[in-house]
Structures are given as C-alpha cells and as structure tokens.
Design a protein around this motif. Structure first.
Motif, PDB file in Angstrom:
ATOM      1  N   LYS A 104      34.251 -19.009 -17.812  1.00  0.00           N
ATOM      2  CA  LYS A 104      34.044 -20.494 -18.215  1.00  0.00           C
ATOM      3  C   LYS A 104      34.241 -20.563 -16.512  1.00  0.00           C
ATOM      4  CE  LYS A 104      35.519 -20.736 -22.823  1.00  0.00           C
ATOM      5  NZ  LYS A 104      36.183 -22.116 -23.696  1.00  0.00           N
ATOM      6  N   ASP A 105      32.599 -20.875 -16.078  1.00  0.00           N
ATOM      7  CA  ASP A 105      32.824 -21.704 -14.554  1.00  0.00           C
ATOM      8  C   ASP A 105      32.965 -23.412 -15.240  1.00  0.00           C
ATOM      9  OD1 ASP A 105      32.065 -22.661 -12.895  1.00  0.00           O
ATOM     10  OD2 ASP A 105      30.267 -21.918 -11.851  1.00  0.00           O
ATOM     11  N   PHE A 106      34.245 -23.714 -14.823  1.00  0.00           N
ATOM     12  CA  PHE A 106      34.455 -25.204 -15.366  1.00  0.00           C
ATOM     13  C   PHE A 106      34.548 -26.238 -13.882  1.00  0.00           C
ATOM     14  CE2 PHE A 106      38.494 -24.026 -17.266  1.00  0.00           C
ATOM     15  CZ  PHE A 106      37.801 -23.426 -18.630  1.00  0.00           C
ATOM     16  N   TYR A 107      34.064 -25.702 -12.514  1.00  0.00           N
ATOM     17  CA  TYR A 107      33.362 -26.279 -11.913  1.00  0.00           C
ATOM     18  C   TYR A 107      32.070 -26.863 -12.135  1.00  0.00           C
ATOM     19  CZ  TYR A 107      37.652 -25.125  -8.357  1.00  0.00           C
ATOM     20  OH  TYR A 107      38.694 -24.187  -7.801  1.00  0.00           O
ATOM     21  N   LYS A 108      30.929 -25.934 -12.685  1.00  0.00           N
ATOM     22  CA  LYS A 108      29.734 -26.289 -12.591  1.00  0.00           C
ATOM     23  C   LYS A 108      29.635 -27.459 -13.468  1.00  0.00           C
ATOM     24  CE  LYS A 108      25.720 -24.090 -14.519  1.00  0.00           C
ATOM     25  NZ  LYS A 108      25.105 -23.117 -15.344  1.00  0.00           N
ATOM     26  N   GLU A 109      30.318 -27.230 -15.015  1.00  0.00           N
ATOM     27  CA  GLU A 109      30.704 -27.937 -16.087  1.00  0.00           C
ATOM     28  C   GLU A 109      31.531 -29.569 -15.389  1.00  0.00           C
ATOM     29  OE1 GLU A 109      29.692 -27.886 -18.811  1.00  0.00           O
ATOM     30  OE2 GLU A 109      30.496 -26.383 -19.159  1.00  0.00           O
ATOM     31  N   LEU A 110      31.956 -29.580 -15.008  1.00  0.00           N
ATOM     32  CA  LEU A 110      31.943 -30.893 -13.740  1.00  0.00           C
ATOM     33  C   LEU A 110      31.039 -31.077 -13.072  1.00  0.00           C
ATOM     34  CD1 LEU A 110      36.079 -31.049 -13.375  1.00  0.00           C
ATOM     35  CD2 LEU A 110      34.418 -32.397 -15.252  1.00  0.00           C
ATOM     36  N   GLU A 120      38.010 -29.690 -20.935  1.00  0.00           N
ATOM     37  CA  GLU A 120      38.114 -28.512 -20.724  1.00  0.00           C
ATOM     38  C   GLU A 120      38.776 -28.535 -19.027  1.00  0.00           C
ATOM     39  OE1 GLU A 120      38.798 -24.121 -22.509  1.00  0.00           O
ATOM     40  OE2 GLU A 120      36.831 -25.648 -22.904  1.00  0.00           O
ATOM     41  N   ALA A 121      37.463 -28.779 -18.821  1.00  0.00           N
ATOM     42  CA  ALA A 121      37.557 -28.165 -17.505  1.00  0.00           C
ATOM     43  C   ALA A 121      38.739 -28.742 -16.528  1.00  0.00           C
ATOM     44  CB  ALA A 121      35.859 -28.649 -17.059  1.00  0.00           C
ATOM     45  N   TYR A 122      38.386 -30.243 -16.405  1.00  0.00           N
ATOM     46  CA  TYR A 122      39.762 -31.237 -16.219  1.00  0.00           C
ATOM     47  C   TYR A 122      40.828 -30.631 -15.958  1.00  0.00           C
ATOM     48  CZ  TYR A 122      41.882 -35.112 -13.625  1.00  0.00           C
ATOM     49  OH  TYR A 122      42.928 -36.405 -13.297  1.00  0.00           O
ATOM     50  N   ASP A 123      41.335 -30.643 -17.701  1.00  0.00           N
ATOM     51  CA  ASP A 123      42.059 -29.782 -17.746  1.00  0.00           C
ATOM     52  C   ASP A 123      42.943 -29.203 -16.795  1.00  0.00           C
ATOM     53  OD1 ASP A 123      44.970 -30.209 -19.578  1.00  0.00           O
ATOM     54  OD2 ASP A 123      44.304 -27.750 -20.131  1.00  0.00           O
ATOM     55  N   VAL A 124      42.582 -27.747 -16.297  1.00  0.00           N
ATOM     56  CA  VAL A 124      42.434 -26.794 -15.477  1.00  0.00           C
ATOM     57  C   VAL A 124      42.592 -27.415 -13.927  1.00  0.00           C
ATOM     58  CG1 VAL A 124      41.959 -24.955 -14.429  1.00  0.00           C
ATOM     59  CG2 VAL A 124      42.039 -25.555 -17.215  1.00  0.00           C
ATOM     60  N   LEU A 125      41.167 -27.443 -13.594  1.00  0.00           N
ATOM     61  CA  LEU A 125      40.744 -28.832 -12.145  1.00  0.00           C
ATOM     62  C   LEU A 125      41.867 -29.156 -12.027  1.00  0.00           C
ATOM     63  CD1 LEU A 125      37.341 -27.889 -12.562  1.00  0.00           C
ATOM     64  CD2 LEU A 125      38.967 -26.035 -11.923  1.00  0.00           C
ATOM     65  N   GLY A 126      41.759 -30.181 -12.911  1.00  0.00           N
ATOM     66  CA  GLY A 126      42.982 -31.412 -12.564  1.00  0.00           C
ATOM     67  C   GLY A 126      44.731 -31.285 -12.162  1.00  0.00           C
TER      68      GLY A 126
END
Length: 396
Positions: free
Chosen positions: A17-23, A68-74
């Motif tokens: 999953k591309d969490f950077y793109k999601e945010l 979900e993205a912020y849970d990882v990238l944060g």
C-alpha cells in the motif's frame, strides 16, 4: 497514537500500500507535514461530518484508509520499517496473498524465520510483521526494564565538598521470590493464556476505524497463565525486596542536586536490565563554613580594638593549614576579605575562594580597667559627629 488492530506490529499487506499517496504527501515529508495532511483529510472525511452527504460511504472508506496511513507514517519506528518493506517488496511484487511461499519456491519462514546469525537482520526487521499466509508468529515474552527509583541522602557540608560514599537502604518492587515472577504455584506448568491466545495483549475498539492495544487482563501481558496461582503473590508475579547499596556522592555536590546511578534501580523482568536510581542530596549546614557557589564563607569574630587598630588573625581552611588574615586599622564590621584558592572544589578542577567576613564583637561585661579605658576613649572622641547625617534631611 491508535493502532489499527495489528498488535502494535506491521501487517504484511501494508508493504503493498502507498500510504504517502493516501495522505497526499511526498516520501520525504516531515512529521509535521504528515500530521497536517492527516488532520485535513480526517476532518473532510470523518463519518460524523459526512453522514448526510450522498457519497458518505466513499468518504467513510477514505477516512479508514487515511487513518491506517497515519497510524504507520505518524510513528517514526513504523514508518522506518514500512519504508524498508516498500523498498524490498515494492515495484509491484508485494507479498504472497495466500500461501507462505514466494515465486521460485522461497519459503517465507525460511527467509524471515528466527535463526541464529540470520543474514542481513531480516528476522529483526520483520519481527513486527504478522499475517504471513494468514498465520502469524507468536512473539516470545520480551525482557522488561526495571523501574527507576528515587531516594534521599543527607550529608554534611565537608563530605559534600570532598566526596563521600554513603549506604542507602532501598525497598523496591521485584519478582516474587516464591514463583520467580511467573505468577504460578511452584511445581505447576503454564499454558497459553486463553484470553489473548498467548499474545499478551487484547485489541479494544475506541470507535469508528480506530482500535488500540491493551495489556491482557488475563495474563497481565506475560502470555502464559497457570491453573494454580502462586500462594505468595496470588498470581501477580511481583513482590517486594529490601537491599542496601553503597552510593558514591561526588565531590562538590550541591544541596538539592540529583544524582543518577545507572542500573541501581529495581531489577528487570525476564532478564531485562535494572532501572536507574536517582539520589537527591541534602547538605546539612556546617558549624564553621558556609557555601556560596564555588566559594566558602566564614564569619571571623574580632574585637573592637583589633578592628580599630588592625591585627593579624588566623582563620581555618578546608582540609589545609590555617591562613593569616591581615585586618587593616579601621576595618568596619561586616567587611569581607577574599582568600584566593581556599574555597570549594570546582567541577573542572581547582578551587574557589574563601570569603572571610569580619564580625566586630561587643563585650557583654567589662572589667573595671576596661570600663575606665573605654570611658577615656569616649571622652577623647566626644566631638566626633557620628550621627550628624541622621538629622540633616529631617531638618529640611
């Protein structure tokens, strides 16, 4: 920060999953930029804010993905592992969806399993990933660092200046002596905790798409339970211990200073390191010396005649021979003389100064000869206008 129901680790499918793109941020985005992007998207797609919108379902799904993205990238640690996983398994390859093997017959457990001296540290890197092939590797109980302790040591001024070793009696939480911290009755065997299935935690929902991990109430995070609890600690695995240690108070310590003694705190659990001990030093006043920063102070009693006529007075020093203080004629009460290099030790080496303050003593009783001499002195100085200045302003 909330956890997306993953036990604090990182799911294998996250690497695809591309969490950077999601945010909507770059891979080089700062933590502050990631937080701002998350807050903006969360407000725009929160279920409470869009419940009446025609596309509420899509926005709700977007909110879940953003969370979900912020849970990882944060989380700096999760973000680091996520980036490493994307670098290894990005480019469209990803993880296998069903079985435990990769193309070419490479087995996931062979690649990431715990083996002594595993090349490249893959076991450490992916120890937090769960869900390989629908299963998971149950983590072993981890060592836990002991608690930090605090106490107070009272020393005299001389000991504080020169340094001293003191005995400290400590009472702290420790592993139960009967069961060695297991919580089970000696002689009984443990089994996997049925409440958490041996993970040591349970997942609690906090509403919406968010959930967080809590220590399992069934095993207290130890992952194992006993049918019969320890009769001493009643299953807690904890007790108390009293011990005496020798602590060195460094030279030059000040009143109220806090000293950290590494590894002298409460013992750790399951082989974990001991905590630290923090000692607050209280310095009791000395009968002769006082302290002013790096300097020592001393009050020197002198007679009226010595102050008026001048004198050579011996005064003590710290840990050395006395010095002679030359008092010039006409020295007033309260005058301070500086004796260089005879003060308190400095942290970087050397000493401060000794500050000697003159205290002119007035005799409570006089002999007949002394009285006559003072009366003669008073008569000889009767014309001295000592208090003329007191009335100069009052008469204007």
């Amino acid at each position: 920060m909330s956890e997306a129901g993953n036990g604090g680790g990182i799911r294998a499918d996250w690497a695809t999953k591309d969490f950077y793109k999601e945010l909507g941020v770059a891979k080089t985005a700062s933590a502050d930029e990631i937080k701002k992007a998350y807050r903006k998207l969360a407000r725009a797609n929160h279920p409470d804010a869009v419940k009446d919108a025609p596309d509420a379902a899509q926005k709700h799904e977007k909110f879940k993905k953003v969370a979900e993205a912020y849970d990882v990238l944060g989380d700096p640690e999760k973000r680091k592992k996520y980036d490493q996983a994307r670098e290894l398994f990005g480019s469209g390859r990803g993880f296998p969806a069903g079985g435990g093997g990769f193309p070419g017959g490479i087995n996931v457990e062979d690649l990431f399993g715990d083996r002594p001296g595993g090349a490249g540290g893959f076991g450490d890197l992916f120890g937090d990933f769960i869900g390989f092939g629908g299963g998971g590797r149950r983590q072993q109980p981890r060592p836990r660092r002991g608690a930090d302790l605090e106490t107070t040591a009272t020393v005299g001024l001389i000991d504080a200046l020169e340094g001293v070793t003191v005995s400290l009696r400590l009472a702290s939480d420790a592993a139960c002596a009967t069961c060695a911290g297991t919580g089970g009755k000696p002689g009984t065997s443990p089994h996997r905790c049925p409440t958490c299935d041996g993970t040591g935690f349970v997942v609690a929902s906090v509403g919406g798409a968010f959930s967080m991990n809590e220590t399992c109430p069934g095993c207290g995070g130890r992952q194992l339970v006993y049918d019969e609890a320890c009769p001493t600690c009643h299953g807690s695995g904890r007790g108390s211990a009293t011990r005496t240690i020798q602590a060195k108070v460094p030279a030059g310590v000040r009143d109220g200073q806090r000293i950290r003694l590494r590894g002298k705190g409460a013992p750790g659990e399951r082989g974990g390191p001991a905590g630290d001990l923090y000692v607050t030093v209280r310095v009791t006043p000395d009968r002769v010396f006082g302290r002013k920063g790096d300097h020592l102070t001393i009050d020197v009693p002198v007679s009226f005649a010595e102050a008026a006529l001048g004198a050579a007075v011996k005064v003590p020093t710290l840990g050395g021979p006395p010095v002679t203080l030359k008092i010039p004629p006409g020295t007033p009460n309260g005058r301070t003389f500086r004796v260089r290099g005879k003060g308190a030790p400095k942290p970087g080496g050397g000493h401060g100064d000794l500050l000697a303050t003159v205290e002119v003593q007035v005799p409570a009783t006089l002999s007949e000869d002394a009285r006559k001499a003072l009366e003669a002195y008073a008569a000889a100085t009767a014309d001295a206008p000592l208090r003329a200045g007191l009335f100069s302003n009052a008469e204007q």
